[in-house]
Write a protein that holds these residues in place. Sequence first.
Motif: not given
Length: 351
Positions: A79-81, A170-171, A187-191, A210-216
């Motif tokens: 995510g952005v700074p 992994v951040e 395994d799972m990419y969270c944005l 498009e990469l995200a498996d989960l958006v928070v």
Amino acid sequence: VPPAGTGRAVTQPATAPVSGDQRLLESVLHGSAETRRRAMGKVITLLESTRADHRERADALLAALLPFAEGSIRLGISGVPGVGKSTFIEALGLMLVAKGHRVAVLAVDPSSGVTGGAILGDKTRMERLSVHPQAFIRPSPSGGTLGGVSEKTREAILVCEAGGYDVVLVETVGTGQSESAVAGMTDMYCLLQLPNAGDDLQAIKRGSLELADLVVVNKADIDAAAAGKAQAYIGAALRLFGAYDADAQHRWRAEVLQFSALNGEGIESFWQAVERFAELQRSSGAFQARRRSQSLSWMWERIDSRLRDHFTGHPAVREVLQQTSAAVAAGTVSASAAARELLRRFASSGR
Ligand SMILES: Nc1nc2c(ncn2[C@@H]2O[C@H](COP(=O)(O)OP(=O)(O)OP(=O)(O)O)[C@@H](O)[C@H]2O)c(=O)[nH]1
Ligand SMILES: [Mg+2]
């Protein structure tokens, strides 16, 4: 981590770990919390080193640790700074250690060499997690290219897993390249997103979504209405991507959650989503398939990179490389003819 028994002989180097390193190995695998963390730190320092003898020891250690690097989940957090990654990781990490998990936090930050500070260099927002005996926090290796930094991080993941850390976070900052690097090792990419997406469509980069498996949608505490709008908007965008996916039925479909890292709201539903994801992916085989293809592309990435170094460092190539590049840029020589000539020089001349 490749499944047990496959290809292990290939990765086994000629030499077993030297005797001092055997102790290091023992400590990573069976040490008490403090000894283990220190040993993991040492192994990671070895693999980050540019010295050839360190690299050799690191390879031997990695090969010995690999069979034990199993049973973990790797989550990418991006995510952005200022979106709240560190605050999020502190809250999530503390919840997980309370549940009995061991949590490792690593970073991919190719800019750290330039700016002098790694993402995790500022640990102030992980104050409590960083001192917890079940947590291990390691800043991004400084300097080097994105490829170099992500190679080290990938290897550090294995060290953490061998140390029994079953959740690896992994951040990374939201820059296109480092995002796909992290998506390619987890395994799972969270944005993480700010709750302004409903108003500001620019705030969402299609690529990372498009990469995200989960958006928070973080900071929902600031403006609940905006967060709700963002959730609906992002949800619609995700369904649009998913609509093109023929066998989406049996696959995980990306979800959007509202969250407040500041007061921990939404953390239980976040972790439930992770568990549902892992269960579905494991039962469909997608989990293992993703790791396998990641390992293979990692191998090829390293081969490509080493071959390229070898190529550009070759005397017969170096002799004409600059001039040939200039000619191609100027349009006086075609790119493919130039490539053929350079490859011919590389292949025909002695070392
Ligand atoms: N109100 C509110 N503030 C938050 C929330 N999460 C984080 N913040 C605040 O946002 C600021 C940035 O948070 P960080 O966790 O440092 O963000 P980051 O994404 O790690 O930032 P970089 O490391 O610079 O990329 C801090 O002042 C946090 O206290 C939240 O859920 N609600
Ligand atoms: Mg941060």
